[in-house]
Scaffold this motif. Structure first.
Motif, PDB file in Angstrom:
ATOM      1  N   LEU A 161      46.615  36.158  31.949  1.00 53.11           N
ATOM      2  CA  LEU A 161      47.110  37.255  32.793  1.00 53.11           C
ATOM      3  C   LEU A 161      46.057  38.292  33.140  1.00 53.11           C
ATOM      4  CD1 LEU A 161      50.575  37.806  31.044  1.00 53.11           C
ATOM      5  CD2 LEU A 161      50.009  36.262  32.926  1.00 53.11           C
ATOM      6  N   PHE A 162      44.806  37.878  33.235  1.00 52.36           N
ATOM      7  CA  PHE A 162      43.729  38.776  33.656  1.00 52.36           C
ATOM      8  C   PHE A 162      43.124  38.264  34.952  1.00 52.36           C
ATOM      9  CE2 PHE A 162      44.200  40.976  29.821  1.00 52.36           C
ATOM     10  CZ  PHE A 162      43.328  42.061  29.771  1.00 52.36           C
ATOM     11  N   ASP A 163      42.581  39.200  35.748  1.00 54.84           N
ATOM     12  CA  ASP A 163      41.890  38.833  36.981  1.00 54.84           C
ATOM     13  C   ASP A 163      40.378  38.879  36.805  1.00 54.84           C
ATOM     14  OD1 ASP A 163      44.259  38.587  38.551  1.00 54.84           O
ATOM     15  OD2 ASP A 163      44.387  40.760  38.619  1.00 54.84           O
ATOM     16  N   GLU A 164      39.920  39.705  35.848  1.00 53.99           N
ATOM     17  CA  GLU A 164      38.495  39.880  35.602  1.00 53.99           C
ATOM     18  C   GLU A 164      38.269  39.991  34.094  1.00 53.99           C
ATOM     19  OE1 GLU A 164      36.619  42.821  38.432  1.00 53.99           O
ATOM     20  OE2 GLU A 164      38.731  43.282  38.755  1.00 53.99           O
ATOM     21  N   ILE A 165      36.996  39.956  33.704  1.00 60.18           N
ATOM     22  CA  ILE A 165      36.646  40.076  32.296  1.00 60.18           C
ATOM     23  C   ILE A 165      36.075  41.469  32.044  1.00 60.18           C
ATOM     24  CG2 ILE A 165      35.190  39.199  30.441  1.00 60.18           C
ATOM     25  CD1 ILE A 165      35.228  36.481  31.835  1.00 60.18           C
ATOM     26  N   PRO A 166      36.793  42.303  31.271  1.00 53.48           N
ATOM     27  CA  PRO A 166      36.282  43.644  30.979  1.00 53.48           C
ATOM     28  C   PRO A 166      35.077  43.593  30.034  1.00 53.48           C
ATOM     29  CG  PRO A 166      38.654  43.487  30.571  1.00 53.48           C
ATOM     30  CD  PRO A 166      38.122  42.096  30.708  1.00 53.48           C
ATOM     31  N   TRP A 167      34.236  44.613  30.136  1.00 58.01           N
ATOM     32  CA  TRP A 167      33.117  44.794  29.213  1.00 58.01           C
ATOM     33  C   TRP A 167      33.662  45.581  28.028  1.00 58.01           C
ATOM     34  CZ3 TRP A 167      28.579  48.658  30.358  1.00 58.01           C
ATOM     35  CH2 TRP A 167      27.671  48.622  29.296  1.00 58.01           C
ATOM     36  N   ASN A 184      56.139  36.440  30.131  1.00 53.77           N
ATOM     37  CA  ASN A 184      55.139  35.378  30.024  1.00 53.77           C
ATOM     38  C   ASN A 184      54.927  34.965  28.571  1.00 53.77           C
ATOM     39  OD1 ASN A 184      54.052  37.181  32.572  1.00 53.77           O
ATOM     40  ND2 ASN A 184      53.797  34.990  32.896  1.00 53.77           N
ATOM     41  N   ASP A 185      54.809  33.677  28.365  1.00 56.99           N
ATOM     42  CA  ASP A 185      54.609  33.136  27.024  1.00 56.99           C
ATOM     43  C   ASP A 185      53.363  33.738  26.372  1.00 56.99           C
ATOM     44  OD1 ASP A 185      55.483  31.038  25.040  1.00 56.99           O
ATOM     45  OD2 ASP A 185      53.423  30.395  25.373  1.00 56.99           O
ATOM     46  N   THR A 186      52.348  34.016  27.166  1.00 51.62           N
ATOM     47  CA  THR A 186      51.089  34.555  26.669  1.00 51.62           C
ATOM     48  C   THR A 186      51.265  35.864  25.909  1.00 51.62           C
ATOM     49  OG1 THR A 186      49.828  33.499  28.438  1.00 51.62           O
ATOM     50  CG2 THR A 186      48.839  35.451  27.430  1.00 51.62           C
ATOM     51  N   ARG A 187      52.304  36.655  26.255  1.00 52.87           N
ATOM     52  CA  ARG A 187      52.458  37.980  25.659  1.00 52.87           C
ATOM     53  C   ARG A 187      53.568  38.058  24.605  1.00 52.87           C
ATOM     54  NH1 ARG A 187      52.147  43.058  29.481  1.00 52.87           N
ATOM     55  NH2 ARG A 187      51.548  43.901  27.435  1.00 52.87           N
ATOM     56  N   ARG A 233      40.509  46.605  34.683  1.00 53.49           N
ATOM     57  CA  ARG A 233      40.346  45.176  34.979  1.00 53.49           C
ATOM     58  C   ARG A 233      41.512  44.343  34.429  1.00 53.49           C
ATOM     59  NH1 ARG A 233      35.016  43.905  36.646  1.00 53.49           N
ATOM     60  NH2 ARG A 233      33.576  45.655  36.396  1.00 53.49           N
ATOM     61  N   GLY A 234      42.250  44.913  33.486  1.00 46.54           N
ATOM     62  CA  GLY A 234      43.433  44.234  32.969  1.00 46.54           C
ATOM     63  C   GLY A 234      44.672  44.516  33.784  1.00 46.54           C
ATOM     64  N   ARG A 235      44.521  45.262  34.887  1.00 42.35           N
ATOM     65  CA  ARG A 235      45.611  45.622  35.785  1.00 42.35           C
ATOM     66  C   ARG A 235      46.620  46.534  35.083  1.00 42.35           C
ATOM     67  NH1 ARG A 235      42.686  44.304  38.774  1.00 42.35           N
ATOM     68  NH2 ARG A 235      43.101  46.450  39.301  1.00 42.35           N
ATOM     69  N   GLY A 236      46.120  47.681  34.626  1.00 39.91           N
ATOM     70  CA  GLY A 236      47.001  48.662  34.016  1.00 39.91           C
ATOM     71  C   GLY A 236      46.319  50.009  33.931  1.00 39.91           C
ATOM     72  N   GLY A 237      47.128  51.084  33.887  1.00 37.54           N
ATOM     73  CA  GLY A 237      46.605  52.440  33.839  1.00 37.54           C
ATOM     74  C   GLY A 237      47.096  53.200  32.627  1.00 37.54           C
ATOM     75  N   PRO A 238      47.006  54.539  32.672  1.00 42.04           N
ATOM     76  CA  PRO A 238      47.371  55.381  31.526  1.00 42.04           C
ATOM     77  C   PRO A 238      48.791  55.153  31.014  1.00 42.04           C
ATOM     78  CG  PRO A 238      46.185  56.672  33.156  1.00 42.04           C
ATOM     79  CD  PRO A 238      46.431  55.331  33.777  1.00 42.04           C
ATOM     80  N   LEU A 290      38.101  36.154  26.392  1.00 43.05           N
ATOM     81  CA  LEU A 290      38.462  35.816  27.767  1.00 43.05           C
ATOM     82  C   LEU A 290      37.324  35.027  28.416  1.00 43.05           C
ATOM     83  CD1 LEU A 290      39.959  39.210  28.999  1.00 43.05           C
ATOM     84  CD2 LEU A 290      41.201  37.053  28.887  1.00 43.05           C
ATOM     85  N   THR A 291      37.661  33.936  29.076  1.00 43.80           N
ATOM     86  CA  THR A 291      36.677  33.173  29.838  1.00 43.80           C
ATOM     87  C   THR A 291      37.262  32.904  31.223  1.00 43.80           C
ATOM     88  OG1 THR A 291      37.542  31.007  29.148  1.00 43.80           O
ATOM     89  CG2 THR A 291      35.854  32.026  27.749  1.00 43.80           C
ATOM     90  N   PRO A 292      36.425  32.675  32.225  1.00 42.26           N
ATOM     91  CA  PRO A 292      36.934  32.428  33.582  1.00 42.26           C
ATOM     92  C   PRO A 292      37.983  31.327  33.642  1.00 42.26           C
ATOM     93  CG  PRO A 292      34.569  32.759  33.652  1.00 42.26           C
ATOM     94  CD  PRO A 292      34.943  32.721  32.190  1.00 42.26           C
ATOM     95  N   LYS A 293      37.823  30.301  32.810  1.00 43.85           N
ATOM     96  CA  LYS A 293      38.737  29.162  32.854  1.00 43.85           C
ATOM     97  C   LYS A 293      40.163  29.553  32.492  1.00 43.85           C
ATOM     98  CE  LYS A 293      39.376  24.489  31.007  1.00 43.85           C
ATOM     99  NZ  LYS A 293      38.823  23.427  30.125  1.00 43.85           N
ATOM    100  N   TYR A 294      40.308  30.550  31.578  1.00 43.91           N
ATOM    101  CA  TYR A 294      41.640  30.875  31.075  1.00 43.91           C
ATOM    102  C   TYR A 294      42.129  32.256  31.521  1.00 43.91           C
ATOM    103  CZ  TYR A 294      40.765  26.823  28.147  1.00 43.91           C
ATOM    104  OH  TYR A 294      40.488  25.548  27.708  1.00 43.91           O
ATOM    105  N   LEU A 295      41.467  32.855  32.503  1.00 50.69           N
ATOM    106  CA  LEU A 295      41.869  34.185  32.955  1.00 50.69           C
ATOM    107  C   LEU A 295      43.304  34.209  33.448  1.00 50.69           C
ATOM    108  CD1 LEU A 295      38.771  35.661  34.852  1.00 50.69           C
ATOM    109  CD2 LEU A 295      39.792  36.474  32.723  1.00 50.69           C
ATOM    110  N   GLU A 296      43.652  33.283  34.326  1.00 52.38           N
ATOM    111  CA  GLU A 296      44.999  33.278  34.899  1.00 52.38           C
ATOM    112  C   GLU A 296      46.052  33.051  33.815  1.00 52.38           C
ATOM    113  OE1 GLU A 296      47.625  31.003  38.376  1.00 52.38           O
ATOM    114  OE2 GLU A 296      45.497  30.525  38.104  1.00 52.38           O
ATOM    115  N   GLU A 297      45.775  32.134  32.911  1.00 55.02           N
ATOM    116  CA  GLU A 297      46.723  31.830  31.839  1.00 55.02           C
ATOM    117  C   GLU A 297      46.944  33.044  30.926  1.00 55.02           C
ATOM    118  OE1 GLU A 297      47.219  28.594  28.192  1.00 55.02           O
ATOM    119  OE2 GLU A 297      45.787  28.255  29.797  1.00 55.02           O
TER     120      GLU A 297
END
Length: 401
Positions: A34-40, A175-178, A384-389, A25-32
């Motif tokens: 489907l992420f808002d942030e980069i997890p560690w 989404n095509d990404t998934r 950070r991936g916008r999901g829970g348990p 994941l890089t900032p440039k392709y986060l939206e594409e």
């Protein structure tokens, strides 16, 4: 194997431990992607391991997608070719020479490496043979850097498929990404012993999209499907025809339309079942939902009827009074903050016992006041991936209630 509700004691579940795909994941392709942030990654794995350990401590059999798919390819090596081709068909590689080179590159790997590479993603500079072509090498600096994009949402296994009774419905990603994520599940469903006893729930192709985060089974007769940012009317109608009329898996579908927003892309990010008679809801949507009922009609068609109250629908379907618990103590600021941290995305281990992120302190305290036992774990990186348990789990077997 059987799943007749969202709260029956959990017996078997499929998960994916976050892998190197998160490091692509890089900032440039986060939206594409489907992420808002980069997890560690290191911390995300620690958190996921704790999540899995809690389930195992509760007697749940936990299966990893990577292990299952690797076992399929090892036991049936003749499937390697079709599995890779299916991924390439969704890769948008236009040049036939490039596609052939990528195919042979993957075919030379062992089963485990194939699975890991397809999830991690295949960078263009990894395919050494293509670097001999100078024009292609120059272009890779400026274009999307992957022949096969990474699948960072892979750890949200809920969306990839759902079990209704003894039938399994493979998700249809919006989404095509998934879209490539469900290929793993399709092969495992058909070829692995872990899914033995589950029948295909839908035999025809489902239009995009129907994702498991929008499907909540409240009883053996009633399923809720969210009409959301990622689940469409066309997909719901297709599934309804099959599970209501053709196969009669349930007697009714409660469709709950929620605002199509990124903050709550699936129904289970704002609404989950936590006990026989208790549901958890984000109060920010309580006056912004539209509900209607789908039932079998005459001449083999599905009929629809609008409903004014979701609570009334639930009470009628369950034949009991129910309590809707509003997260964040119904405070708009607290509830919104904690919903962003997936406070309402609970995973029921058994009736009245749920897995939750420990960060949502107000909602968790509120659940305990309502008699719900909370099994808490850290989720600062996973979220950070916008999901829970619930998002991170695909139940394929629960005790009947």
């Amino acid at each position: 194997m059987l799943v007749t509700s969202d709260i029956g004691k959990l017996k078997k579940v499929v998960v994916h431990r976050p892998g190197e795909e998160l490091e692509y994941l890089t900032p440039k392709y986060l939206e594409e992607l489907l992420f808002d942030e980069i997890p560690w990654l290191e911390r995300a794995r620690e958190e996921h391991d704790k999540f899995v350990q809690i389930m195992r401590n509760e007697g749940v059999e936990v299966l990893y997608i990577t292990d299952l798919m690797t076992e399929v390819l090892e036991k049936k090596p003749e499937l390697r070719e079709s599995f890779i081709i299916d991924h390439l068909d969704l890769s948008h590689i236009a040049n036939p020479t490039t596609r052939e080179t990528v195919f042979h590159y993957l075919m030379e790997k062992d089963s485990k490496a194939i699975v890991e590479t397809l999830i991690r993603g295949l960078k263009k500079d990894y395919v050494q043979t293509l670097k001999k072509n100078k024009s292609l090498g120059d272009l890779t600096k400026y274009n999307f850097p992957f022949y096969l994009a990474p699948l960072p949402s892979m750890y949200f296994t809920r969306d990839q498929g759902v079990t209704i009774g003894s039938h399994f419905i493979v998700g249809s990603m919006f989404n095509d990404t998934r879209k490539r994520e469900t290929l793993f599940i399709k092969y495992i469903l058909e070829h692995h012993e872990a899914f033995k006893g589950l029948e295909k729930g839908v035999d025809i192709e489902i239009p995009p999209g129907l994702e498991g985060g929008d499907v909540i089974l409240i009883s053996e007769n009633t399923v809720i499907i969210g009409l959301s940012e990622r689940t469409t009317v066309q997909a719901i109608e297709t599934v309804a025809q099959t599970i209501l009329v053709d196969k009669k898996l349930v007697k009714e579908i409660i469709v709950v339309q929620i605002p199509p927003k990124r903050a709550y892309m699936h129904l289970d990010t704002v609404f989950t079942m936590v006990d026989y008679d208790k549901f958890l809801m984000y109060p920010g949507i309580k006056d912004r939902i539209f509900t209607y009922i789908l039932t079998p009609g005459k001449n083999g068609v599905v009929q629809a009827k609008s409903e004014k109250s979701l609570k009334n629908c639930l009470e009628r379907s369950l034949n009991r009074k129910i309590n809707i618990i509003y997260s964040g103590e119904d405070d708009p600021i607290i509830a919104a903050r904690e919903q962003w941290g997936d406070s309402t995305n609970t995973l029921a281990i058994s009736p009245g016992k749920v897995l939750v992120y420990n960060r949502n302190t107000v909602t968790n305290k509120q659940l305990r006041k309502e008699g719900i036992e909370t099994l808490e774990f850290e989720g600062s990186e996973l979220v950070r991936g916008r999901g829970g348990p619930r998002c991170m789990s695909m139940p394929i077997s629960r005790e009947k209630i």
